[in-house]
Design a protein around this motif. Structure first.
Motif, PDB file in Angstrom:
ATOM      1  N   LYS A  33      62.138  28.585  26.552  1.00  5.65           N
ATOM      2  CA  LYS A  33      62.713  27.194  26.865  1.00  5.65           C
ATOM      3  C   LYS A  33      64.279  27.279  26.905  1.00  5.65           C
ATOM      4  CE  LYS A  33      60.473  25.316  23.372  1.00  5.65           C
ATOM      5  NZ  LYS A  33      60.078  24.206  22.567  1.00  5.65           N
ATOM      6  N   THR A  39      67.868  31.074  39.574  1.00  2.95           N
ATOM      7  CA  THR A  39      68.789  29.908  38.819  1.00  2.95           C
ATOM      8  C   THR A  39      68.002  28.566  39.037  1.00  2.95           C
ATOM      9  OG1 THR A  39      70.599  31.251  38.907  1.00  2.95           O
ATOM     10  CG2 THR A  39      71.051  29.106  38.564  1.00  2.95           C
ATOM     11  N   ALA A  60      66.026  25.849  36.888  1.00  2.00           N
ATOM     12  CA  ALA A  60      66.523  24.410  36.451  1.00  2.00           C
ATOM     13  C   ALA A  60      65.623  23.507  36.746  1.00  2.00           C
ATOM     14  CB  ALA A  60      67.923  24.409  37.417  1.00  2.00           C
ATOM     15  N   PRO A  68      68.420  30.465  30.649  1.00  2.00           N
ATOM     16  CA  PRO A  68      68.537  29.743  31.879  1.00  2.00           C
ATOM     17  C   PRO A  68      68.410  30.459  33.287  1.00  2.00           C
ATOM     18  CG  PRO A  68      70.653  30.424  30.817  1.00  2.00           C
ATOM     19  CD  PRO A  68      69.641  30.890  29.833  1.00  2.00           C
ATOM     20  N   PHE A  69      68.022  31.821  32.968  1.00  2.00           N
ATOM     21  CA  PHE A  69      67.986  32.810  34.041  1.00  2.00           C
ATOM     22  C   PHE A  69      66.679  33.639  34.008  1.00  2.00           C
ATOM     23  CE2 PHE A  69      72.822  32.029  33.362  1.00  2.00           C
ATOM     24  CZ  PHE A  69      72.952  31.636  34.247  1.00  2.00           C
TER      25      PHE A  69
END
Lengths: 323, 157
Positions: free
Chosen positions: A275, A7, A11, A278-279
């Motif tokens: 893109k 994560t 990010a 998120p993980f």
């Protein structure tokens, strides 16, 4: 590591993606009148460092270093990038074998940031203790070294190592949990097989040579591909039109550079969905591939500018961007 | 001491523990994503902090229900009340909605907050829209909170 463990890294990559060159930035680069103007524009966009000279190689090498330094800072298991680092490792093996078989020292022939390093590989080869090399490299290293020593045939030595590279990439891709690595490995091997077929057709190589150089993969039948290559480029295109590489057949019919561009664009198309993920490790792999694609595109533009190529012929060679 | 009090206390404990676990996970995972963004762009600190805190509410809801429960059974008065087993079990059941929904929604809100932090990283001006996605998950924690409060306060002790 589970998907959630990436994560922080993902990010951070999301922020870094903002500084990737997009199509507009590439157009600005193409519009620059000289190579020096391009380098200045890149420096303004944060490429290189304050101590990096305004030279193409220095700047591009620094950007490659930055990418890998960023990945190392993330605190993730770097073995997930094995699929991407094998070509550099095997390049070092190739260079080390040649260095061992000729007189004198030739500095700057190895990629840095590889494990084992080029110098270590050279020492192992000089001692002929091939078992000290990584398992995926040992047998090919011994065969290539002995071939070069006995036959002095550099091309045959390269074929053995290139095949071992593709086999290592394919095996790592099959073993990888991340779907993007599986796709990347499959595409890399298939595209390499197609390139071997095209080059072999143009240089009238034998079926035996092609089979020795090509690597089995799920998406292509290398026997049919090699037999098509015995006939003509059109026969290769005809075979490819019935596979997942039908687009490549059209590009191949257009020109070799159009095919090269199609290969790179296919990888970008494969990684683009990352893109929005998120993980997992996949966005990190996608970022590394996007950076490699970006650096390759900038290298094409810079060398085109250095050789005063017109803008249109640069555009023909420019790759699709990730962002 | 009657077994009814034990069940009632178990309900209060579960409300705090389960909802707290959900929030801890959600805030934790969103915090990792927030750290990743701030590592590259410190100017986004305030925005990503708000997104990180969104999954923290489930823990507060659990605390609220537990507090009401303790107050309802009279434990906060300093003496151990006498509650029969059926009443204790009813209070335990009343505490479960916020406990279970708090756990599940906290985890999912955390993951949605991570995705929203990704939006802020790419397009900081879209913060308002990004905040709505994890806020939607909050709806179900609030529904569970309402039912737990209504149930706990209406059980005759």
């Amino acid at each position: 590591m589970s998907d959630i463990d990436f994560t922080f890294a993902v990010a951070r990559i999301r922020s870094l993606e903002n500084s990737l060159l997009n199509a507009t930035a590439i157009e600005q680069l193409i519009a620059c009148p000289t190579e020096e103007n391009c380098l200045q524009l890149l420096a303004e966009k944060g490429w290189g460092d304050s101590d990096t000279p305004l030279e193409a190689d220095a700047m591009l090498n620094r950007e490659t270093e930055k990418t890998w330094n960023t990945m190392r800072e993330m605190g993730i298991d770097m073995s997930v990038f094995d699929v991407l680092s094998y070509p550099n490792e095997f390049h070092n093996l190739k260079a080390a074998i040649r260095e061992t078989c000729r007189k004198g020292k030739h500095p700057g022939i190895y990629y840095e940031d590889c494990e084992p390093s080029g110098e270590e590989i050279e020492k192992i080869i000089a001692e002929k203790d091939f078992s000290k090399l990584p398992e995926y490299m040992a047998a090919a290293a011994q065969e290539a070294y002995e071939t070069l020593m006995h036959t002095r045939d550099g091309q045959l030595c390269d074929v053995i190592i290139d095949k071992a590279t593709l086999e290592a990439i394919y095996a790592a891709g099959k073993k990888a949990k991340a779907g993007i690595l599986k796709s990347y490995a499959e595409d890399t091997v298939a595209v390499a097989d197609i390139k071997i077929a095209v080059r072999s057709q143009k240089t009238a190589k034998s079926l035996e040579f092609m089979k020795k150089a090509m690597v089995e993969c799920d998406s292509l039948n290398i026997d049919l591909l090699a037999r098509a290559a015995l006939n003509s480029v059109d026969a290769i295109c005809e075979y490819l039109s019935g596979t997942a590489y039908a687009g490549g057949a059209e590009a191949l019919a257009e020109s070799p550079s159009a095919f090269e561009r199609w290969c790179d664009n296919k990888i970008i198309q494969t990684i683009k969905p990352q893109k929005y993920n998120p993980f997992s490790v996949e966005p990190l792999v996608a970022y590394v591939l996007a950076r490699e694609n970006e650096i390759k595109t900038v290298r094409i533009i810079l060398s085109a500018k250095a050789n005063n190529l017109p803008e249109d012929s640069i555009r023909e060679r420019v790759r699709e961007m990730y962002v | 001491m009657s077994l009814g009090v034990v069940f009632a206390l178990l309900g209060a404990a579960l409300a705090v523990i389960l909802a707290g676990m959900g929030s801890a996970y959600g805030v934790g995972v969103a915090g990792q994503a927030a750290s990743g963004v701030v590592a590259e762009d410190p100017s986004q600190f305030a925005k990503v902090l708000i997104l990180q805190l969104l999954p923290g509410t489930q823990g507060i809801y659990g605390l609220l229900v537990a507090f009401i429960t303790l107050s309802q059974i009279g434990l906060l008065g300093g003496s151990i009340p006498a509650i029969d087993i059926p009443t204790g079990l009813m209070i335990l059941a009343a505490c479960l909605p916020i406990g279970i929904v708090g756990l599940v929604s906290g985890r999912h809100q955390g993951k949605t907050a991570v995705a929203a932090i990704g939006i802020v990283a790419k397009k900081p001006d879209q913060f308002g829209k990004a905040m709505l996605f994890p806020a939607m998950v909050e709806t179900y924690a609030i529904l569970a909170l309402l039912i737990s409060i209504l149930a706990v306060t209406n059980i005759p002790v």
